[in-house]
Design an enzyme around this catalytic site. Sequence first.
Site, mmCIF file in Angstrom:
data_model
loop_
_atom_site.group_PDB
_atom_site.id
_atom_site.type_symbol
_atom_site.label_atom_id
_atom_site.label_comp_id
_atom_site.label_asym_id
_atom_site.label_seq_id
_atom_site.Cartn_x
_atom_site.Cartn_y
_atom_site.Cartn_z
ATOM 1 C CD GLU A 246 -2.441 2.065 1.802
ATOM 2 O OE1 GLU A 246 -1.536 3.169 0.768
ATOM 3 O OE2 GLU A 246 -1.817 2.415 2.736
ATOM 4 C CB CYS A 280 -1.639 7.267 1.208
ATOM 5 S SG CYS A 280 -2.704 5.928 2.509
#
Length: 472
Positions: A246, A280
């Site tokens: 990720e 993010c």
Amino acid sequence: MGSGLLVGGEWQDTADRIEVWNPATGEVLSTVADASADEALAAVGAAYDAFPAWAGTAPRERAEILRRAYELMTAEAETGARLIALENGKAWRDAVGEVSYAAEFFRWFSEEACRIAGDFRYAPGRDKTIVVDHRPMGVAYLITPWNFPAAMATRKLAPALAAGCTTVLKPAAETPLTALWVADLLHRAGAPAGVVNVVTTARAGEVSTAVLADPRVATLSFTGSTPVGKILLAQTAKRVLPSSMELGGNAPFLVLEGADVSRAVAGAMVAKLRNGGSACTAANRFYVHESLVEAFTERFQAALAAVRVGPGIDPATDLGAMVSVKERDKILALVDQAEAEGAEAVEVGAAPPGGAFVAPRVVRNVEHGSVLTRTEIFGPVAPIVSVTDEAEAIRMANDTEYGLISYVYARDHGAGIRVARQLESGMVAVNRGVASDPAAPFGGMKESGLGREGGFAGIHEFLETQYLAVDL
């Protein structure tokens, strides 16, 4: 909860220590163990030795341990929030929200542990029966970042343990205290010795290189920047090691013609300021239709001006400190670059003196392709680009190597979904400012990562598929 390494169910000290800082005050909060590569490999050994028994444990038993961890984390939410606010700097409300979100991964995967589905059917030629089974991979090496020190840990630990894997968790050196608390919760919830091991270290590259080269390690799960992810992928390629990644994001926030400006501003406040912008999933660049750009910018700026900046531990704070002075300076340098390119950065509100604080900024006259639209800002800075139509907004949104999440505000959900399906991102929030949920698959396209966390897919990142051909 210890301040050493958790190896084989025991807290172990090291010769070297890491100082953990409060970014709001610049004061040292505590020190924790600083593991060497050899000490990290001892944790791998403990996990490897514990794997056969844990893999053979009944799914219901694993589920009950995760459920108890959920209950403990929920009961001790204030303790966890305090650790997060102090070592990470984020606002108290964000810290409390993170603990709640983190606990939900324990609850979700406690339920998924007993629901790993296989397959049993005739082959098309009816010459055999196809049996498909899933088995835990083995030792999982889990690397987590500083921005969500509780949630990123539980989002990896919970599915790994539910699948029957044993784990070695390496948290970020900036925020190790929260990870140690999470591991202690699991220990108290009944996780057997060696099933959960924690290695805190300031020598991340050295430690991870040694761990990933060890044949006893079966899989890697990493959350962090794309450049670091690429280095780790190169290392895992040497062993063809399964990896889930990720990675970074560059989330576009689209406000299309006909959208409700008030709702879009409310969503932008969540998408931009959640976790102080250090996420993010944070909205990184705003593409607003020319008919709405002035109204949106003025209202967004007014909303940001009402934000109170201060120490995260204060419940009245809306926006806490960045995780470090280094991170603060990186954000301010990006603003300086944008102004050198001709953009106009408007600082709204005020940051307290000292500490790693950044006051919110709206940046006008931004050109697509400029530094703020190419770089993950990771802070409370909102660059706004005017667009002429939907097609231009979609083109600009997709003009990046990243594809984690996008936000779309349209006149109705149908129009939003139509645009969402044209966006190159693993997740899209339509007419809302947040998408993350433990029950949903989290992950991106392009250079934003590989695999998915959460949802039904999350547990499968820690399972091998085995096909048995049987004559029945």
